[in-house]
Design an enzyme around this catalytic site. Sequence first.
Site, PDB file in Angstrom:
ATOM      1  N   ASN A 194       0.837  -1.189   0.000  1.00  0.00           N
ATOM      2  CA  ASN A 194       0.000   0.000   0.000  1.00  0.00           C
ATOM      3  C   ASN A 194       0.886   1.258   0.000  1.00  0.00           C
ATOM      4  O   ASN A 194       2.067   1.184   0.344  1.00  0.00           O
ATOM      5  CB  ASN A 194      -0.879  -0.050   1.257  1.00  0.00           C
ATOM      6  CG  ASN A 194      -1.898   1.076   1.301  1.00  0.00           C
ATOM      7  OD1 ASN A 194      -2.179   1.710   0.281  1.00  0.00           O
ATOM      8  ND2 ASN A 194      -2.439   1.324   2.472  1.00  0.00           N
ATOM      9  N   ASN A 248       1.293   3.692   1.928  1.00  0.00           N
ATOM     10  CA  ASN A 248       1.928   4.184   3.157  1.00  0.00           C
ATOM     11  C   ASN A 248       2.990   3.212   3.691  1.00  0.00           C
ATOM     12  O   ASN A 248       3.652   3.512   4.678  1.00  0.00           O
ATOM     13  CB  ASN A 248       0.868   4.446   4.239  1.00  0.00           C
ATOM     14  CG  ASN A 248       0.128   3.179   4.635  1.00  0.00           C
ATOM     15  OD1 ASN A 248       0.276   2.137   4.021  1.00  0.00           O
ATOM     16  ND2 ASN A 248      -0.676   3.288   5.674  1.00  0.00           N
ATOM     17  N   LYS A 249       3.162   2.066   3.068  1.00  0.00           N
ATOM     18  CA  LYS A 249       4.124   1.090   3.587  1.00  0.00           C
ATOM     19  C   LYS A 249       5.553   1.439   3.140  1.00  0.00           C
ATOM     20  O   LYS A 249       5.751   2.342   2.338  1.00  0.00           O
ATOM     21  CB  LYS A 249       3.724  -0.320   3.126  1.00  0.00           C
ATOM     22  CG  LYS A 249       2.346  -0.763   3.651  1.00  0.00           C
ATOM     23  CD  LYS A 249       2.245  -0.736   5.161  1.00  0.00           C
ATOM     24  CE  LYS A 249       1.158  -1.609   5.765  1.00  0.00           C
ATOM     25  NZ  LYS A 249      -0.219  -1.134   5.623  1.00  0.00           N
ATOM     26  N   ILE A 250       6.513   0.703   3.613  1.00  0.00           N
ATOM     27  CA  ILE A 250       7.922   1.080   3.407  1.00  0.00           C
ATOM     28  C   ILE A 250       8.308   0.979   1.931  1.00  0.00           C
ATOM     29  O   ILE A 250       9.140   1.731   1.437  1.00  0.00           O
ATOM     30  CB  ILE A 250       8.845   0.244   4.330  1.00  0.00           C
ATOM     31  CG1 ILE A 250      10.241   0.875   4.411  1.00  0.00           C
ATOM     32  CG2 ILE A 250       8.917  -1.218   3.890  1.00  0.00           C
ATOM     33  CD1 ILE A 250      11.080   0.353   5.572  1.00  0.00           C
TER      34      ILE A 250
END
Length: 406
Positions: free
Chosen positions: A218, A220-222
């Site tokens: 997604n 917002n993930k790293i």
Amino acid sequence: MALALRLDATGNGALGENVRLFPGRPAASAQPRQRILLSPPQLAGGELASLDHTLAAGWIAPAGPVPEAFEEAVRAATGTEYGLATSSGTAALHLGYRVLGVERGDEVWTSTLTFVASIAPAVQMGARPRFLDAAAESWTLDPEILESRLRQAATKGKLPRAVVPVDLYGQSCDLDVIVGLCGRWGVPVLCDSAEALGAEYRGRPVGKGAALAAFSFNGNKIVTAGGGGALVSDDAALVARARHLATQAKESAPHYQHETTGYSYGLSSVLAAVGLAQIGALKDRVAARRATFARYALRLSDLPGLGFMPEPGWGRSSRWLTTMLIDPARFGATREQLRKALDEAGVESRPVWKPLHLQPAFRGAPFHGGGISGQLFDRGLCLPSGAMTPEEQDRVIDTIRACCRG
Ligand SMILES: *Cc1c(COP(=O)(O)O)cnc(C)c1O
């Protein structure tokens, strides 16, 4: 008109304002003070080339060499034998529940301190959730509570169909202990590693050792594909079954033949191309997020009543989100007062996950444990942890310092 690409408050689903997809068009004039977001998507640099290559070759569908190459990269990053790329982390979890045989009325257990997606697909399948508290030393599923519940469930003959520990904010759960306990009673472990790609547990990638582990790409993930997920395992049959279900459970026949119903959960070649360009940056991003954490911890260490998420000796966190604890009596402000002050200074922060047993959606579901998760929710705040200039991080730090009345 230039395509408008703006960030929403969560950093989900959009590109940064400084990102220019169309060379030659002027970038929007920079605001003097741009809002600092929790974990906005970050481009690695190779995305356009990867997309160009993919589209020029005519690959668009959620199948073919690009998703396959992405799966290979995910297997390498997670140290697992088999992997399936999916349209989201939630889809990967849903497939995990399906291949573990979760059915209506079954119990599924998870740590209460997590994002709703850890358990939502199981609940939608008619399973009954049971929530266990987090351990103070790791903020992840408490193995002692798990053991006592498993013992009791076994005597009643009502063992869960699956146990779902969560690698929280980039930190591994105590997976070997959890897998060992569950194995004693034959209960499979589906590890929700959505927040922890790049983190380690006992020197190996997180999630490895569970029957299945789910990851998210997604925004917002790293590492992001612009949306996407993966289900990985060392068990070929589980992943083959998940792959079958992810592509509408088509049997091999010239017509469409189905023994069961599946889903349309494949990852498009277009998104896989973005994910491929991003995943190479994983090691650097873990180093950057750990450095961001270290700088917060160092520059705030002299303030009374502040603490940070602990890192147990068993693992190396990716520090996906730096998470701070505020003791209001000693610090002189509550978590909510601090969050509002940051918001006014143009800084996005967010309380630690509200425990699922306190969510109206799961009213009545059993919960076991003390008050650890509730306290972490009351006192915990996630700070901006994505790409930031030192000046931007200083703005966050200075705002926190100015709130201290201790
Ligand atoms: C992000 C996340 C998910 C879901 O991933 P999506 O790709 O957004 O569907 C699941 N579990 C946890 C703990 C997460 O943080």
